[in-house]
Enzyme design. Structure first.
Site, short mmCIF file in Angstrom:
data_model
loop_
_atom_site.label_atom_id
_atom_site.label_comp_id
_atom_site.label_asym_id
_atom_site.label_seq_id
_atom_site.Cartn_x
_atom_site.Cartn_y
_atom_site.Cartn_z
N HIS A 77 0.83 -1.21 0.00
CA HIS A 77 0.00 0.00 0.00
C HIS A 77 0.87 1.26 0.00
O HIS A 77 0.55 2.25 -0.67
CB HIS A 77 -0.93 -0.01 1.22
CG HIS A 77 -1.69 1.27 1.38
ND1 HIS A 77 -1.31 2.24 2.28
CD2 HIS A 77 -2.78 1.75 0.76
CE1 HIS A 77 -2.14 3.25 2.21
NE2 HIS A 77 -3.05 2.99 1.29
N GLU A 80 1.87 1.92 -3.38
CA GLU A 80 0.76 2.48 -4.16
C GLU A 80 0.81 4.00 -4.15
O GLU A 80 0.48 4.65 -5.14
CB GLU A 80 -0.56 1.97 -3.59
CG GLU A 80 -1.80 2.50 -4.28
CD GLU A 80 -3.06 2.23 -3.49
OE1 GLU A 80 -3.92 3.14 -3.42
OE2 GLU A 80 -3.20 1.13 -2.92
N HIS A 81 1.22 4.58 -3.03
CA HIS A 81 1.39 6.02 -2.94
C HIS A 81 2.65 6.47 -3.68
O HIS A 81 2.63 7.42 -4.47
CB HIS A 81 1.49 6.46 -1.48
CG HIS A 81 0.20 6.44 -0.74
ND1 HIS A 81 -0.45 7.60 -0.36
CD2 HIS A 81 -0.58 5.42 -0.31
CE1 HIS A 81 -1.57 7.28 0.28
NE2 HIS A 81 -1.66 5.97 0.33
N GLU A 157 -3.55 8.36 6.87
CA GLU A 157 -4.58 7.41 6.42
C GLU A 157 -4.90 6.40 7.52
O GLU A 157 -6.05 6.02 7.72
CB GLU A 157 -4.09 6.71 5.16
CG GLU A 157 -5.17 5.96 4.42
CD GLU A 157 -4.70 5.44 3.06
OE1 GLU A 157 -5.46 4.66 2.46
OE2 GLU A 157 -3.60 5.83 2.62
#
Length: 458
Positions: A77, A80-81, A157
């Site tokens: 994840h 992903e950023h 997040e």
């Protein structure tokens, strides 16, 4: 519109039409689906959709949070950023400007067993979409300054997740059901793992796992399969060069090694106006037979406004505004769970009613009419959900990553039609009589403060 970050190199001088079509393409004339094996173990699956002017295209990777060690938790994840923060050929701003100028969407998502980077563009901009996606996924810069910048974003997040009781509940349920197994960890990682993750660790995970034999390129819309194959082979040729002759990585198989903890109970304090409840049971993984049967059972149980749970909890008793059931199926295990959000003083009654409904369904109490409605809802949802190109692209990518094959819409509809009440009753008896795992997020400091109807589960 860019909603994350990206990077990769295309090197069009390596483009080869002859090489792009290595392997034997397969086709489903009824659905317009074609598949090709490309160099470096790369797979391409496309679906031509007449009458549309868009194309959705995604690079799927058979890598997700379930492939991370404890120290790597959240790496997929995090990447992903980071991959959208710039490549050797494009800055983050340049990526955004190119996609905005084309009126396209660029985004990504990370799941437990796969990751997807995708674009949705006009059919005239397919070459741009392929080039940008390949650039992002295979040639990102991962600049140290960007790592620190996005570390803060990911930590925010995680804080947002902690402020959303329903999201927090889902992660708590997975942790309670799967324990220390990677399936039990949140996709976004933990504050501890994200703070400790170095740029070198992220780079190593990316280079080690994001390889072309693990990639599936899926595309749906107004397209020509051979033309897309040429674009994809050219854009990903630098990444594929190190894997020429390597076969595609096959779908995950059942190992029987995934632990589940039936009958466990956990709660987490949240200063909220509601108590958020999730309880459920383990189910077989996605390779087990009876997928359509489980879908019908779940829909009849809590998948719509006419479902048994919605009628009993919401309509007849007014105990909760939101109540539903859902399923997840991983390669090795799965779960059927029920969610309800209610006033804390009503939690005990909600638990009792939900347990009562599960007991009725386990005893074969679903009527033929309930099962027929569930089958109709599934058929309608499947057809309506396939009427846009991103949904079709998702279906292609997930099918290839999870099963290594495509199933036509007609076959899926036939599978739903073939489900019988006897099959639903047998599956309900098999899984719903298992001990319930339950989790609660709400104004409770300890499980001892939970209603008796929940404490007896643990």
């Amino acid at each position: 519109m860019v909603q994350h970050d990206e990077h990769t190199a295309t090197a069009r001088e390596h483009r080869s039409r002859a090489v792009a079509r290595v392997g034997t393409p397969s086709a489903d004339a009824a659905d317009g689906v074609r598949r090709s094996d490309l160099p470096g173990g790369l797979r391409l699956v496309t679906e031509a959709v007449p009458g549309v002017r868009s194309v959705a295209i995604g690079i799927w990777l058979g890598i997700g949070s379930a492939d991370e060690t404890g120290e790597q938790a959240g790496a997929a994840h995090f990447l992903e950023h980071l991959l959208f923060k710039g490549t050797r050929r494009r800055s983050a701003a340049g990526i955004a400007e190119e996609m905005d100028a084309a009126g396209g969407e660029l985004n990504a998502f990370t799941a437990k067993e796969h990751t997807c980077y995708y674009a949705h563009v006009l059919d005239t901009d397919v070459a741009l979409a392929v080039d940008v996606l390949a650039d992002v996924v295979t040639d990102a810069a991962l600049a140290p300054a960007d790592v620190e910048l996005e570390r803060g974003v990911v930590l925010e997040e995680i804080s947002m997740r902690d402020d959303d009781p329903e999201d927090l509940l889902g992660d708590l349920f997975d942790e309670t059901l799967f324990g220390d197994h990677p399936l039990g960890r949140p996709v976004i990682g933990s504050e501890t793992s994200i703070r400790a993750m170095s740029r070198d660790a992220l780079h190593g995970f990316w280079r080690g796992e994001y390889t072309t034999p693990r990639m599936v390129v899926a595309a749906a819309g107004n397209l020509d399969h051979d033309a897309v194959a040429d674009l994809v082979a050219a854009a990903l040729s630098p990444a594929a060069a190190a894997h020429i002759g390597d076969p595609p990585v096959p779908p995950r198989t059942t190992t029987g090694a995934t632990p589940v903890r039936s009958g466990a109970l956990a709660c987490e304090y949240d200063d909220s106006e509601q108590a958020h409840l999730m309880l459920g049971v383990p189910t077989p993984g996605r390779h087990a037979p009876g997928r359509a049967v489980l879908g019908v059972l779940n829909t009849a149980l809590g998948g719509g406004l006419s479902s048994r749970l919605f009628q009993q909890v919401r309509e007849q008793r007014g105990l909760a505004y939101q109540v539903y059931s859902s399923t997840v199926r991983y390669a090795d295990a799965g779960a059927l769970s029920v969610y309800a959000g209610c006033a804390p003083e009503r939690l005990g009654e909600v638990v009792s009613v939900v347990r009562g409904v599960l007991g009725e369904v386990a005893a074969g109490d679903l009527s033929d009419a309930e099962i027929a409605r569930a089958k109709g809802a599934l058929r309608g949802g499947l057809v309506l959900g396939s009427e846009d190109t991103p949904s079709r692209m998702n279906r292609l990518g997930r099918s290839e990553i999870d099963h290594g094959r495509q199933r036509s819409l007609a076959d899926s509809l036939a599978g739903i039609d073939a489900v019988t009440p006897a099959e639903v009753a047998a599956l309900a008896a098999q899984i719903l009589n298992r001990p319930l795992t339950a989790t609660v997020v709400g104004p409770y400091d300890d499980v001892d403060e939970l209603p008796a109807s929940l404490r007896e589960l643990g």
